[in-house]
Design an enzyme around this catalytic site. Structure first.
Site, PDB file in Angstrom:
ATOM      1  N   ASP A  73       2.427  -0.806   4.115  1.00 61.02           N
ATOM      2  CA  ASP A  73       1.539  -0.539   2.973  1.00 61.02           C
ATOM      3  C   ASP A  73       0.360  -1.500   2.880  1.00 61.02           C
ATOM      4  O   ASP A  73      -0.619  -1.224   2.198  1.00 61.02           O
ATOM      5  CB  ASP A  73       2.333  -0.540   1.658  1.00 61.02           C
ATOM      6  CG  ASP A  73       3.077  -1.841   1.394  1.00 61.02           C
ATOM      7  OD1 ASP A  73       3.110  -2.716   2.283  1.00 61.02           O
ATOM      8  OD2 ASP A  73       3.659  -1.980   0.298  1.00 61.02           O
ATOM      9  N   ASN A  74       0.434  -2.648   3.524  1.00 58.11           N
ATOM     10  CA  ASN A  74      -0.680  -3.607   3.576  1.00 58.11           C
ATOM     11  C   ASN A  74      -0.343  -4.647   4.633  1.00 58.11           C
ATOM     12  O   ASN A  74       0.768  -4.648   5.177  1.00 58.11           O
ATOM     13  CB  ASN A  74      -0.932  -4.273   2.212  1.00 58.11           C
ATOM     14  CG  ASN A  74       0.309  -4.779   1.513  1.00 58.11           C
ATOM     15  OD1 ASN A  74       0.688  -4.273   0.464  1.00 58.11           O
ATOM     16  ND2 ASN A  74       0.961  -5.774   2.090  1.00 58.11           N
ATOM     17  N   CYS A 124       0.040  -3.277  -2.426  1.00 58.60           N
ATOM     18  CA  CYS A 124       1.088  -2.263  -2.350  1.00 58.60           C
ATOM     19  C   CYS A 124       0.878  -1.004  -3.195  1.00 58.60           C
ATOM     20  O   CYS A 124       0.836   0.105  -2.671  1.00 58.60           O
ATOM     21  CB  CYS A 124       2.440  -2.893  -2.677  1.00 58.60           C
ATOM     22  SG  CYS A 124       2.332  -4.227  -3.871  1.00 58.60           S
ATOM     23  N   HIS A 157       6.695   2.215  -7.160  1.00 59.57           N
ATOM     24  CA  HIS A 157       5.497   1.413  -7.428  1.00 59.57           C
ATOM     25  C   HIS A 157       4.290   2.178  -7.963  1.00 59.57           C
ATOM     26  O   HIS A 157       3.175   1.684  -7.919  1.00 59.57           O
ATOM     27  CB  HIS A 157       5.104   0.634  -6.166  1.00 59.57           C
ATOM     28  CG  HIS A 157       4.952  -0.829  -6.435  1.00 59.57           C
ATOM     29  ND1 HIS A 157       4.192  -1.669  -5.654  1.00 59.57           N
ATOM     30  CD2 HIS A 157       5.462  -1.610  -7.417  1.00 59.57           C
ATOM     31  CE1 HIS A 157       4.235  -2.898  -6.131  1.00 59.57           C
ATOM     32  NE2 HIS A 157       5.010  -2.882  -7.199  1.00 59.57           N
TER      33      HIS A 157
END
Length: 504
Positions: free
Chosen positions: A270-271, A61, A124
């Protein structure tokens, strides 16, 4: 997945995007999910362009989000660790680093074209004061600096704060409850309302950029009461349904305000889905190998949809190799701006693809920490290193590729293939199960093309200062700004900086 909404001179007065955390390629009906529970995202695809070959910049992330907002690989923007070879790293509470001041983020640059920017959800990119999103170009923020892990006892470790702009307004599991037993939480509804309010306030007055970074699909998975128990897929499906419903409401608002034809919306993740917590707390990566944390296709290939009525023609599928970093460069182009010329930018301007259906030749680089694990060019992917996770972790039940063991490929030792890479044809073999024969002409030709591109990349690469090497329990969210007003300040422990230990 980030959802991005952008408005600007080329047409969009708005730009934005949903980016849910950890949603997989196979989680949308339009990508083949059998329950067909994403009608709004499926409609978004039908009314716009779908990318089957779109990638995050990292299988985790924080580095992926840093790449999205800088247009640069994590190895360049500092979101990696050198504490161990090929290790994933992110921004837990104890991390000392974050997004460097030297990096220029998308909202910072969009200000030059008069854009007002808001982030809703997970930031993040570091939680210490110097890393605050409002210090890096965003005008508004409602959300959290970290994942919604917890609850904690506020002694050994504090609960994660939720911010409105500069100050905290509470903490997860306190003012913002998440019931781990039932999975009930109202956060997605709160995040939806924040997005709708922002769009209503800005739509008629300013060009705007909305980054809707919700994390209901990240374990521990949650949904609000009306959605709990409604999916064929269990709790994870409930979370997906609520995100889908929210995106439907945002698109509907843009149409009601008559700004849809002036707003570019992009949906991605994001992933890859975290198979380690599937199926109850993780999603689907479709036909692809493994999931989050790995540089196999399941870890980095993402769902991706572009929507811009009247500009992006309906019902298109583009086989352009796309990257989350392209959203940086494309958004700047939409606003009539050019990327900074004093640094390497990895994102492409996708407008020729979006508006004219053009295909551009470009590589995709798969990094895990400080190591280039693989590269894709055209239909061929070469693995220079293979690794899932260590035998030690695997024996403890940590499995990034459940039910998908491919001998010599999903290795539990970090295997070096740099002398003789494993090469797959992703069109014929999207699951990376059948490496090309080393003796074949196809292998030799693909190796030659990929080697040349990789060599060029590595020779020119200037790595950024690694941000994810040092941890310190004293820097956790003990006393965030605004804690005094709420009586929520906690006493930090003694400051002892240490090397972060990354096991994956």
């Amino acid at each position: 997945a980030p959802s991005e909404t952008c408005k600007g001179p080329l047409a969009p007065a708005a730009s934005g995007g949903p980016q849910p955390s950890g949603m997989g390629w196979g989680d949308l009906g339009v990508y083949g999910e059998p329950s067909r529970e994403t009608p709004n995202l499926d409609r978004m695809a039908a009314e716009g362009m779908l990318f089957p070959n779109f990638y995050s910049a990292n299988p985790l992330c924080s580095p992926s989000r840093a790449a999205l907002l800088t247009g640069r690989l994590p190895i360049r923007n500092g979101f990696y660790t050198t504490n161990a070879h090929a290790r994933n790293a992110y921004t837990p509470q104890e991390i000392v680093g974050g997004i460097p001041d030297s990096e220029q983020l998308l909202p910072e640059l969009l200000k030059k074209a008069g854009y007002v920017s808001k982030i809703v959800g997970k930031w993040h990119l570091g939680h210490r004061p110097q890393f605050h999103p409002l210090k890096h170009g965003f005008d508004e923020w409602f959300g959290s600096p970290n994942c919604h892990f917890g609850p904690y006892d506020n002694k050994a470790r504090p609960n994660i704060p939720v911010y409105r702009d500069w100050e905290m307004v509470g903490r997860y599991y306190e003012e913002f409850p998440i019931n781990l037993k039932t999975g009930e939480a109202n956060l997605t509804q709160i995040y939806l309302q924040e997005a709708l309010d922002f769009i209503k306030r800005q739509a008629r007055h300013h060009p705007f950029f909305l980054y809707w970074a919700v994390d209901a699909t990240h374990a521990p998975v949650y949904a609000s009461k009306p959605f709990l128990g409604t999916s064929q897929r269990g709790r994870y499906g409930d979370a997906v349904r609520e995100i889908d419903d929210s995106i439907g409401k945002m698109l509907e608002l843009l149409q009601d305000l008559h700004v849809a034809d002036n707003t570019f919306v992009f949906f991605t993740s994001d992933n890859g889905a975290a198979l380690i917590s599937a199926p109850e707390q993780g999603g689907s990566n479709g036909p692809f190998l493994c999931g989050k944390q790995t540089t196999f296709e399941g870890g980095m290939r993402e769902p991706a949809l572009a929507w811009w009525p009247g500009h992006v023609a309906a019902g298109q599928v583009s086989h352009q190799l796309g990257s989350i970093m392209d959203l940086f460069t494309t958004s700047l182009a939409l606003a009539g701006l050019t990327p900074p010329s004093d640094r390497a930018i990895d994102g492409l301007n996708l407008l020729p693809t979006l508006l004219q259906g053009r295909l551009m030749d470009r590589p995709i680089f798969y990094y895990r920490g400080d190591t280039l694990m693989a590269a894709t060019l055209g239909q061929h992917k070469a693995h220079f290193w293979t690794w899932t996770n260590s035998w030690e972790n695997f024996r403890q039940g940590i499995d990034f590729c459940p039910g998908q063991n491919v001998s010599g490929v999903t290795t539990h030792n970090l295997e070096d293939h740099t002398k003789l890479p494993l090469i797959f044809h992703l069109g014929r073999d999207p699951g990376e199960r059948f490496p090309l024969s080393f003796a074949s002409a196809e292998y030799q030709e693909a190796l030659s093309r990929i080697t040349s591109v990789v060599q060029q990349h590595q020779e020119a690469l200037v790595p950024g200062q690694p941000q994810l090497n040092v941890c310190n329990w004293a820097v956790m969210n003990w006393a965030p700004p605004g804690c005094e007003k709420l009586g929520k300040c906690l006493t930090p422990p003694e400051s002892i900086p240490k090397k972060c230990l990354w096991s994956h």
